[in-house]
Design an enzyme around this catalytic site. Structure first.
Site, PDB file in Angstrom:
ATOM      1  CG  PHE A  21      -1.556   1.207   1.642  1.00 15.67           C
ATOM      2  CD1 PHE A  21      -2.202   2.029   0.725  1.00 15.67           C
ATOM      3  CD2 PHE A  21      -1.500   1.596   2.978  1.00 15.67           C
ATOM      4  CE1 PHE A  21      -2.784   3.227   1.137  1.00 15.67           C
ATOM      5  CE2 PHE A  21      -2.082   2.790   3.394  1.00 15.67           C
ATOM      6  CZ  PHE A  21      -2.716   3.607   2.469  1.00 15.67           C
TER       7      PHE A  21
ATOM      8  CB  THR B  76       0.987  -8.179   3.016  1.00 15.79           C
ATOM      9  OG1 THR B  76       2.105  -7.265   3.080  1.00 15.79           O
ATOM     10  CG2 THR B  76       1.081  -9.165   4.162  1.00 15.79           C
TER      11      THR B  76
ATOM     12  N   GLY C 196      22.588  -3.058   5.525  1.00 17.08           N
ATOM     13  CA  GLY C 196      23.849  -3.522   4.925  1.00 17.08           C
ATOM     14  C   GLY C 196      23.967  -3.052   3.484  1.00 17.08           C
TER      15      GLY C 196
ATOM     16  CE1 TYR D 218       4.243  -3.834  11.666  1.00 17.84           C
ATOM     17  CE2 TYR D 218       3.161  -2.584  13.395  1.00 17.84           C
ATOM     18  CZ  TYR D 218       3.660  -2.669  12.109  1.00 17.84           C
ATOM     19  OH  TYR D 218       3.572  -1.581  11.272  1.00 17.84           O
TER      20      TYR D 218
HETATM   21  P1  NAD Z   1       1.489  -3.576   3.133  1.00 21.85           P
HETATM   22  O1  NAD Z   1       1.256  -4.895   3.765  1.00 21.85           O
HETATM   23  O2  NAD Z   1       0.499  -3.093   2.126  1.00 21.85           O
HETATM   24  O3  NAD Z   1       2.910  -3.513   2.445  1.00 21.85           O
HETATM   25  C1  NAD Z   1       4.032  -4.210   2.909  1.00 21.85           C
HETATM   26  C2  NAD Z   1       4.810  -4.717   1.706  1.00 21.85           C
HETATM   27  O4  NAD Z   1       5.983  -5.401   2.172  1.00 21.85           O
HETATM   28  C3  NAD Z   1       4.017  -5.740   0.871  1.00 21.85           C
HETATM   29  O5  NAD Z   1       4.122  -5.435  -0.497  1.00 21.85           O
HETATM   30  C4  NAD Z   1       4.700  -7.065   1.202  1.00 21.85           C
HETATM   31  O6  NAD Z   1       4.571  -8.014   0.181  1.00 21.85           O
HETATM   32  C5  NAD Z   1       6.125  -6.617   1.447  1.00 21.85           C
HETATM   33  N1  NAD Z   1       6.901  -7.540   2.271  1.00 21.85           N
HETATM   34  C6  NAD Z   1       6.553  -8.075   3.475  1.00 21.85           C
HETATM   35  N2  NAD Z   1       7.513  -8.887   3.911  1.00 21.85           N
HETATM   36  C7  NAD Z   1       8.503  -8.869   2.977  1.00 21.85           C
HETATM   37  C8  NAD Z   1       9.771  -9.508   2.869  1.00 21.85           C
HETATM   38  N3  NAD Z   1      10.208 -10.332   3.815  1.00 21.85           N
HETATM   39  N4  NAD Z   1      10.526  -9.269   1.770  1.00 21.85           N
HETATM   40  C9  NAD Z   1      10.092  -8.435   0.796  1.00 21.85           C
HETATM   41  N5  NAD Z   1       8.895  -7.799   0.850  1.00 21.85           N
HETATM   42  C10 NAD Z   1       8.113  -8.022   1.927  1.00 21.85           C
HETATM   43  O7  NAD Z   1       1.618  -2.525   4.328  1.00 21.85           O
HETATM   44  P2  NAD Z   1       1.741  -0.945   4.322  1.00 21.85           P
HETATM   45  O8  NAD Z   1       0.589  -0.381   5.051  1.00 21.85           O
HETATM   46  O9  NAD Z   1       2.049  -0.454   2.967  1.00 21.85           O
HETATM   47  O10 NAD Z   1       3.013  -0.751   5.262  1.00 21.85           O
HETATM   48  C11 NAD Z   1       4.302  -0.499   4.714  1.00 21.85           C
HETATM   49  C12 NAD Z   1       5.288  -0.220   5.833  1.00 21.85           C
HETATM   50  O11 NAD Z   1       4.854   0.910   6.597  1.00 21.85           O
HETATM   51  C13 NAD Z   1       5.459  -1.380   6.808  1.00 21.85           C
HETATM   52  O12 NAD Z   1       6.805  -1.459   7.187  1.00 21.85           O
HETATM   53  C14 NAD Z   1       4.619  -0.963   7.994  1.00 21.85           C
HETATM   54  O13 NAD Z   1       5.088  -1.511   9.188  1.00 21.85           O
HETATM   55  C15 NAD Z   1       4.759   0.545   7.964  1.00 21.85           C
HETATM   56  N6  NAD Z   1       3.602   1.196   8.608  1.00 21.85           N
HETATM   57  C16 NAD Z   1       2.414   1.333   7.942  1.00 21.85           C
HETATM   58  C17 NAD Z   1       1.346   1.927   8.586  1.00 21.85           C
HETATM   59  C18 NAD Z   1       0.018   2.161   7.908  1.00 21.85           C
HETATM   60  O14 NAD Z   1      -0.901   2.710   8.535  1.00 21.85           O
HETATM   61  N7  NAD Z   1      -0.161   1.824   6.649  1.00 21.85           N
HETATM   62  C19 NAD Z   1       1.469   2.363   9.912  1.00 21.85           C
HETATM   63  C20 NAD Z   1       2.687   2.173  10.551  1.00 21.85           C
HETATM   64  C21 NAD Z   1       3.753   1.611   9.881  1.00 21.85           C
END
Ligand code: NAD
Ligand code: UDP
Length: 313
Positions: A11, A35, A102, A145
């Site tokens: 997202f 995801t 890294g 998390y």
């Molecule tokens: P999301 O689940 O839509 O996106 C996460 C992406 O990371 C996905 O495309 C998934 O396939 C990829 N991913 C997960 N594990 C992976 C791995 N081991 N190797 C490669 N790719 C991997 O979530 P989001 O809402 O877009 O969140 C993105 C980041 O922002 C995350 O780190 C999340 O912790 C952080 N975050 C988001 C929010 C929010 O409200 N959206 C709030 C706090 C923090």
């Protein structure tokens, strides 16, 4: 700049890729689709500046050529997702962050960590300023998390102190908008999809718990402002306007014109009671503040889900 975005098919990551490309950067998106969704980046496949590497960043990360910045966004983010993938979540927060740091070190690139308001846990201080250390249950279900992200902040700071890496840490508060997965389990997508489908809107607990919802465009502007700043300490990016979950349900029903009933379900374990960022540092250091109201953002997000639902049928 040539920028690596881990989690770039998610997202937030996909919106970040869009904005970086729009300002003329080259983007290498690394994602394992745990995801994320290919449709989030399908429109970029023909873009000259965009490339996709399908890879789990919990394993060593190699990228050919020069890299100017590494933005580490890979991690499940929805509670439903990280509760279903606890070990992967811990690994990507720990090993994935180490590998991404890294890569940044090897390329002498700037590094930005996507951290979270969850580092404050179920906060005892309100609103949450960056100086607050948090109230996290390490062995509760959300610990996978929260602790992964706390470790990620610690190792990022260690790379800054001991390797002189050029690091940034953004603490992201609840962000919503187009490209959330309809079934990812977070409250905004759940409520809008339910309202548009005429299904019950599921309020967990009594609905008096609060969150502060930031529209994705504002969030990305804050992240890019931090990337361009010289700020190494964590910075909260989120909306300073706080709503109860019941208030959010009401707004979603009004905006969608839905007559879906509310259905109360049990409150998840350790669900934070209140959450609102203190955004003074974001304002002072980055000159950032959000522009999109909740109602406006919900309207835009509902339009997106309407088009998705039309596609399903
Ligand atoms: P999301 O689940 O839509 O996106 C996460 C992406 O990371 C996905 O495309 C998934 O396939 C990829 N991913 C997960 N594990 C992976 C791995 N081991 N190797 C490669 N790719 C991997 O979530 P989001 O809402 O877009 O969140 C993105 C980041 O922002 C995350 O780190 C999340 O912790 C952080 N975050 C988001 C929010 C929010 O409200 N959206 C709030 C706090 C923090
Ligand atoms: N929530 C809810 N109904 C849902 C999904 C979530 O009432 O269908 C509540 C959840 O219990 C929490 C808030 O909405 O109090 C935000 O949940 P979300 O999963 O979006 O993110 P969190 O801030 O908890 O990480």
């Amino acid at each position: 700049m040539r920028v690596v975005v881990t989690g770039g098919a998610g997202f937030l990551g996909s919106h970040l890729c869009d904005r970086l490309l729009a300002r003329g950067d080259e983007v290498v998106c690394i994602d394992n689709f745990a995801t994320g969704d290919r449709s989030n980046i399908a429109h970029l496949s023909e873009h000259r500046g965009f490339s996709l590497v399908e890879h789990d960043v919990s394993n060593q990360v190699d990228v050919d050529g020069a890299v100017d910045a590494v933005l580490h966004f890979a991690s499940p983010a929805s509670p439903a997702d990280y509760l279903a993938m606890p070990i992967q979540t811990l690994k990507v927060g720990a090993l994935g962050t180490h590998n991404s740091l890294g890569l940044a070190k090897a390329k002498q690139a700037r590094f930005l960590l996507a951290s979270t308001s969850e580092v404050y846990g179920d906060p005892l201080v309100h609103p949450q300023a960056e100086s607050y250390w948090g109230n996290v249950n390490p062995v509760g279900p959300r610990g996978v998390y929260d602790e992964a992200k706390r470790f990620a902040e610690a190792i990022t700071t260690a790379y800054f102190r001991y390797h002189g890496s050029d690091t940034r840490i953004v603490r992201i508060f609840n962000t919503y908008g187009p490209r959330m997965r309809p079934g990812d389990g977070r409250v905004v997508s759940n409520f809008i999809v339910a309202a548009l489908s005429g299904e019950p809107v599921t309020v967990y607990g009594d609905g008096t718990q609060t969150r502060s919802f930031c529209y994705v465009d504002d969030q990305i502007s804050g992240i890019l402002a931090l990337l361009e700043s010289a700020e190494h300490a964590p910075v909260n990016i989120g909306s300073p306007e706080e709503f109860t979950v019941s208030e959010l349900a009401q707004i979603v029903l009004e905006v969608t014109g839905s007559s879906s009933p509310l259905q109360h379900r049990p409150l998840p374990v350790d669900d934070p009671r209140r959450r609102r960022p203190d955004t003074a540092r974001a304002r002072e250091v980055l000159g950032w503040h959000p522009l999109v109201t909740l109602r406006e953002g919900i309207e835009r997000t509902a339009e997106y889900f309407k088009s998705q639902i039309a596609g399903w049928s």
